[in-house]
Each structure stands twice: as structure tokens, then as C-alpha cells.
Design a protein around this motif. Structure first.
Motif, PDB file in Angstrom:
ATOM      1  N   GLU A 227       0.691  -1.342   0.110  1.00 47.57           N
ATOM      2  CA  GLU A 227      -0.160  -0.027   0.048  1.00 47.57           C
ATOM      3  C   GLU A 227       0.839   1.109   0.008  1.00 47.57           C
ATOM      4  OE1 GLU A 227      -3.220   1.801   3.112  1.00 47.57           O
ATOM      5  OE2 GLU A 227      -3.448  -0.308   2.392  1.00 47.57           O
ATOM      6  N   VAL A 228       1.966   1.071   0.814  1.00 51.62           N
ATOM      7  CA  VAL A 228       3.012   2.200   0.843  1.00 51.62           C
ATOM      8  C   VAL A 228       4.146   1.921  -0.055  1.00 51.62           C
ATOM      9  CG1 VAL A 228       4.709   3.547   2.349  1.00 51.62           C
ATOM     10  CG2 VAL A 228       2.439   2.666   3.311  1.00 51.62           C
TER      11      VAL A 228
ATOM     12  N   SER B 185       9.251  12.618  12.342  1.00 51.15           N
ATOM     13  CA  SER B 185       8.322  12.783  11.418  1.00 51.15           C
ATOM     14  C   SER B 185       8.473  11.720  10.531  1.00 51.15           C
ATOM     15  CB  SER B 185       8.639  14.197  10.650  1.00 51.15           C
ATOM     16  OG  SER B 185       7.871  14.178   9.316  1.00 51.15           O
ATOM     17  N   TRP B 186       7.128  10.992  10.221  1.00 52.14           N
ATOM     18  CA  TRP B 186       6.988  10.073   9.694  1.00 52.14           C
ATOM     19  C   TRP B 186       6.113  10.005   8.538  1.00 52.14           C
ATOM     20  CZ3 TRP B 186       8.516   4.657  10.346  1.00 52.14           C
ATOM     21  CH2 TRP B 186       7.865   3.576   9.662  1.00 52.14           C
ATOM     22  N   LYS B 187       6.073  10.380   7.384  1.00 52.29           N
ATOM     23  CA  LYS B 187       5.277  10.320   6.327  1.00 52.29           C
ATOM     24  C   LYS B 187       5.181   9.249   5.041  1.00 52.29           C
ATOM     25  CE  LYS B 187       4.828  14.866   5.082  1.00 52.29           C
ATOM     26  NZ  LYS B 187       4.971  16.104   4.336  1.00 52.29           N
ATOM     27  N   SER B 188       4.200   8.713   4.888  1.00 52.46           N
ATOM     28  CA  SER B 188       4.291   7.933   3.890  1.00 52.46           C
ATOM     29  C   SER B 188       3.373   8.171   2.638  1.00 52.46           C
ATOM     30  CB  SER B 188       3.490   6.398   4.665  1.00 52.46           C
ATOM     31  OG  SER B 188       2.116   7.011   4.946  1.00 52.46           O
ATOM     32  N   TYR B 189       3.743   7.510   1.524  1.00 50.34           N
ATOM     33  CA  TYR B 189       3.310   7.835   0.194  1.00 50.34           C
ATOM     34  C   TYR B 189       2.710   6.676  -0.463  1.00 50.34           C
ATOM     35  CZ  TYR B 189       6.039  12.202   1.053  1.00 50.34           C
ATOM     36  OH  TYR B 189       6.544  13.146   1.537  1.00 50.34           O
ATOM     37  N   TYR B 190       1.620   7.075  -1.131  1.00 50.57           N
ATOM     38  CA  TYR B 190       1.174   6.187  -2.263  1.00 50.57           C
ATOM     39  C   TYR B 190       2.288   6.137  -3.375  1.00 50.57           C
ATOM     40  CZ  TYR B 190      -3.215   5.611   0.203  1.00 50.57           C
ATOM     41  OH  TYR B 190      -4.256   5.606   1.105  1.00 50.57           O
ATOM     42  N   ALA B 191       1.923   5.071  -4.516  1.00 51.43           N
ATOM     43  CA  ALA B 191       2.882   5.051  -5.489  1.00 51.43           C
ATOM     44  C   ALA B 191       2.723   6.245  -6.632  1.00 51.43           C
ATOM     45  CB  ALA B 191       2.695   3.689  -6.470  1.00 51.43           C
ATOM     46  N   ASN B 192       1.298   6.977  -6.424  1.00 44.44           N
ATOM     47  CA  ASN B 192       1.282   8.212  -7.103  1.00 44.44           C
ATOM     48  C   ASN B 192       1.836   9.463  -6.423  1.00 44.44           C
ATOM     49  OD1 ASN B 192      -0.484   8.775  -5.350  1.00 44.44           O
ATOM     50  ND2 ASN B 192      -2.397   8.691  -6.583  1.00 44.44           N
TER      51      ASN B 192
ATOM     52  N   VAL C 117       0.369  11.990  -0.401  1.00 46.34           N
ATOM     53  CA  VAL C 117       0.456  11.528   1.059  1.00 46.34           C
ATOM     54  C   VAL C 117      -0.582  10.319   1.564  1.00 46.34           C
ATOM     55  CG1 VAL C 117       0.825  12.196   3.408  1.00 46.34           C
ATOM     56  CG2 VAL C 117       1.874  13.544   1.441  1.00 46.34           C
ATOM     57  N   GLN C 118      -0.121   9.250   2.147  1.00 48.91           N
ATOM     58  CA  GLN C 118      -1.164   8.400   2.735  1.00 48.91           C
ATOM     59  C   GLN C 118      -1.393   8.863   4.006  1.00 48.91           C
ATOM     60  OE1 GLN C 118       0.301   4.895   4.343  1.00 48.91           O
ATOM     61  NE2 GLN C 118      -1.451   3.766   3.873  1.00 48.91           N
ATOM     62  N   SER C 119      -0.379   9.000   4.767  1.00 46.45           N
ATOM     63  CA  SER C 119      -0.504   9.485   6.245  1.00 46.45           C
ATOM     64  C   SER C 119       0.876  10.256   6.695  1.00 46.45           C
ATOM     65  CB  SER C 119      -0.693   8.363   7.051  1.00 46.45           C
ATOM     66  OG  SER C 119       0.228   7.473   7.232  1.00 46.45           O
ATOM     67  N   GLU C 120       0.721  10.829   7.949  1.00 35.97           N
ATOM     68  CA  GLU C 120       1.612  11.628   8.505  1.00 35.97           C
ATOM     69  C   GLU C 120       1.798  11.593   9.936  1.00 35.97           C
ATOM     70  OE1 GLU C 120       3.899  15.929   8.127  1.00 35.97           O
ATOM     71  OE2 GLU C 120       2.023  15.659   6.783  1.00 35.97           O
ATOM     72  N   MET C 121       3.048  11.262  10.717  1.00 33.88           N
ATOM     73  CA  MET C 121       2.695  11.330  12.102  1.00 33.88           C
ATOM     74  C   MET C 121       3.931  12.359  12.564  1.00 33.88           C
ATOM     75  SD  MET C 121       2.703   8.113  14.609  1.00 33.88           S
ATOM     76  CE  MET C 121       3.941   7.309  13.974  1.00 33.88           C
TER      77      MET C 121
ATOM     78  N   GLU D  49      -4.917  10.253   4.957  1.00 34.15           N
ATOM     79  CA  GLU D  49      -5.083  10.657   3.671  1.00 34.15           C
ATOM     80  C   GLU D  49      -6.257  11.704   3.386  1.00 34.15           C
ATOM     81  OE1 GLU D  49      -5.977   7.086   1.320  1.00 34.15           O
ATOM     82  OE2 GLU D  49      -7.030   6.236   2.822  1.00 34.15           O
ATOM     83  N   ASN D  50      -7.145  11.549   4.439  1.00 36.92           N
ATOM     84  CA  ASN D  50      -8.161  12.616   4.139  1.00 36.92           C
ATOM     85  C   ASN D  50      -8.143  13.871   4.840  1.00 36.92           C
ATOM     86  OD1 ASN D  50      -9.977  10.408   2.435  1.00 36.92           O
ATOM     87  ND2 ASN D  50     -10.452   9.471   4.533  1.00 36.92           N
ATOM     88  N   GLY D  51      -6.989  14.009   5.410  1.00 37.74           N
ATOM     89  CA  GLY D  51      -6.667  15.370   6.144  1.00 37.74           C
ATOM     90  C   GLY D  51      -7.241  15.306   7.670  1.00 37.74           C
ATOM     91  N   GLN D  52      -7.774  14.136   8.016  1.00 40.52           N
ATOM     92  CA  GLN D  52      -8.361  14.146   9.437  1.00 40.52           C
ATOM     93  C   GLN D  52      -6.873  13.831  10.331  1.00 40.52           C
ATOM     94  OE1 GLN D  52     -11.647  13.611  10.859  1.00 40.52           O
ATOM     95  NE2 GLN D  52     -10.846  13.519  12.677  1.00 40.52           N
ATOM     96  N   VAL D  53      -7.112  15.092  11.363  1.00 39.30           N
ATOM     97  CA  VAL D  53      -6.085  15.475  12.112  1.00 39.30           C
ATOM     98  C   VAL D  53      -6.300  14.522  13.814  1.00 39.30           C
ATOM     99  CG1 VAL D  53      -4.701  16.817  13.280  1.00 39.30           C
ATOM    100  CG2 VAL D  53      -5.213  17.197  10.965  1.00 39.30           C
ATOM    101  N   THR D  54      -5.474  14.148  14.292  1.00 41.63           N
ATOM    102  CA  THR D  54      -5.486  13.564  15.613  1.00 41.63           C
ATOM    103  C   THR D  54      -4.379  13.926  16.360  1.00 41.63           C
ATOM    104  OG1 THR D  54      -6.649  11.693  14.607  1.00 41.63           O
ATOM    105  CG2 THR D  54      -6.048  11.343  17.038  1.00 41.63           C
ATOM    106  N   GLU D  55      -4.681  14.367  17.470  1.00 40.95           N
ATOM    107  CA  GLU D  55      -3.290  14.952  18.322  1.00 40.95           C
ATOM    108  C   GLU D  55      -3.428  14.157  19.861  1.00 40.95           C
ATOM    109  OE1 GLU D  55      -2.469  19.401  16.390  1.00 40.95           O
ATOM    110  OE2 GLU D  55      -3.869  19.253  18.191  1.00 40.95           O
ATOM    111  N   PHE D  56      -2.212  13.845  20.381  1.00 43.59           N
ATOM    112  CA  PHE D  56      -2.210  13.397  21.508  1.00 43.59           C
ATOM    113  C   PHE D  56      -0.932  14.301  22.294  1.00 43.59           C
ATOM    114  CE2 PHE D  56      -3.352   9.764  18.927  1.00 43.59           C
ATOM    115  CZ  PHE D  56      -4.364   9.179  19.598  1.00 43.59           C
ATOM    116  N   GLU D  57      -1.105  14.252  23.578  1.00 42.26           N
ATOM    117  CA  GLU D  57       0.002  14.771  24.449  1.00 42.26           C
ATOM    118  C   GLU D  57       0.405  13.670  25.150  1.00 42.26           C
ATOM    119  OE1 GLU D  57       0.873  18.074  25.000  1.00 42.26           O
ATOM    120  OE2 GLU D  57      -0.410  18.870  23.577  1.00 42.26           O
ATOM    121  N   SER D  58       1.907  13.458  25.217  1.00 45.68           N
ATOM    122  CA  SER D  58       2.518  12.433  25.748  1.00 45.68           C
ATOM    123  C   SER D  58       3.172  12.651  27.127  1.00 45.68           C
ATOM    124  CB  SER D  58       3.479  11.840  24.802  1.00 45.68           C
ATOM    125  OG  SER D  58       4.813  12.889  24.550  1.00 45.68           O
ATOM    126  N   ASN D  59       2.441  13.454  27.854  1.00 44.08           N
ATOM    127  CA  ASN D  59       3.127  13.752  29.087  1.00 44.08           C
ATOM    128  C   ASN D  59       2.826  12.726  30.106  1.00 44.08           C
ATOM    129  OD1 ASN D  59       4.003  15.876  27.748  1.00 44.08           O
ATOM    130  ND2 ASN D  59       2.730  17.229  28.971  1.00 44.08           N
TER     131      ASN D  59
END
Length: 144
Positions: A92-93, A108-115, A118-122, A134-144
Motif C-alpha cells: 500500500e505504501v 516525522s513519519w510521512k508515507s506516500y502512495y505510488a502516485n 500522501v497516505q499519512s503523516e505522523m 489521507e483525508n486530512g483528518q487530524v488526531t493529536e495526543f499529548e505524551s506527558n
């Protein structure tokens, strides 16, 4: 070949890079006949540019590889850059760009499709993890 190979690649590079000496290439054969080539270089550096891992399927010619490509400054932080690529059409990636700081607190971790899309970014910075799908949905976490 899939994400499990990326994890295997990271582990193989870490093990290979822990040794001493100049540029060294070692080839392993997996149980299913694939060849894994690990090249280590600059092992004493926190970002051993030139160190790489590559596996290929001799039957299909498909390749998966990962290489330390250099460093880049991001928001004032020196980051080591690794790139993973796959020519396997079943993966898939097709490409992953992974950057991390020397203390591993920022990455930073950014994955891409063959075309190329961007598939996802963390990302992790200042104790805050942000994930974008891939749809632009943003999720955030605090790691404290």
C-alpha cells in the motif's frame, strides 16, 4: 513485502550500524529465498548517512529498500533523514520519509502512495504527537 519489512529494515540497520569499521556490506538470504543486503557506513555517527538495507525478490524483481540519506534542519532541530521505497505493487505504501532528532524526542513519519500522494503523516515534537490521515483528518495526543 509490506510494513513488516520496514520494521525488519530498521532493526537490521540498527544491528548492523552498531558494529565498528568502514563501509561494510553483508548479504543475508531469508527463508523464502529473498536476499537482504545491509550496507553500513559511518557507524559512529548518530545519523550514519549511506547506511542502507535492501531486499529483492529474485523471481519478480521487486525491491524494498531503506537508506539514511542525510540530515535536515526542521524548526531549528537537526534531523536524520531515512527513506524507504518499495516497487512491490501489492504494498500500500511505496515510499516513507522518516526523520528523527539525535535524542529521538522529535520525529516525522510521512508515507506516500505510488502516485506520490500522501497516505499519512505522523509527527512528534515537544511531547505532542500529531497524526494526519489521507483525508486530512487530524488526531493529536499529548505524551506527558
Amino acid at each position: 513485502m509490506n510494513l513488516k519489512w520496514l520494521i525488519v529494515a530498521i532493526l537490521l540497520i540498527a544491528v548492523a550500524a552498531s558494529g565498528c569499521g568502514d563501509k561494510d556490506t553483508t548479504t543475508y538470504e531469508t527463508e523464502d529465498g529473498q536476499e537482504v543486503e545491509v550496507t553500513t557506513e559511518n557507524e559512529d555517527d548518530w545519523c550514519p548517512v549511506g547506511t542502507s538495507w535492501k531486499t529483492s525478490n529474485p523471481t519478480t524483481g521487486e525491491e524494498v529498500s531503506m537508506v539514511y540519506t542525510g540530515t535536515r534542519e526542521v524548526d531549528g532541530i537537526q534531523m536524520c533523514v531515512m527513506e524507504y521505497t518499495s516497487s512491490n505493487p501489492d504494498d500500500e505504501v511505496a515510499k516513507v520519509e522518516y526523520m528523527f532528532s539525535e535524542d529521538s524526542e522529535t520525529f516525522s513519519w510521512k508515507s506516500y502512495y505510488a502516485n506520490g500522494t500522501v497516505q499519512s503523516e505522523m509527527t512528534m515534537k515537544d511531547g505532542k504527537m500529531t497524526m494526519i490521515d489521507e483525508n486530512g483528518q487530524v488526531t493529536e495526543f499529548e505524551s506527558n
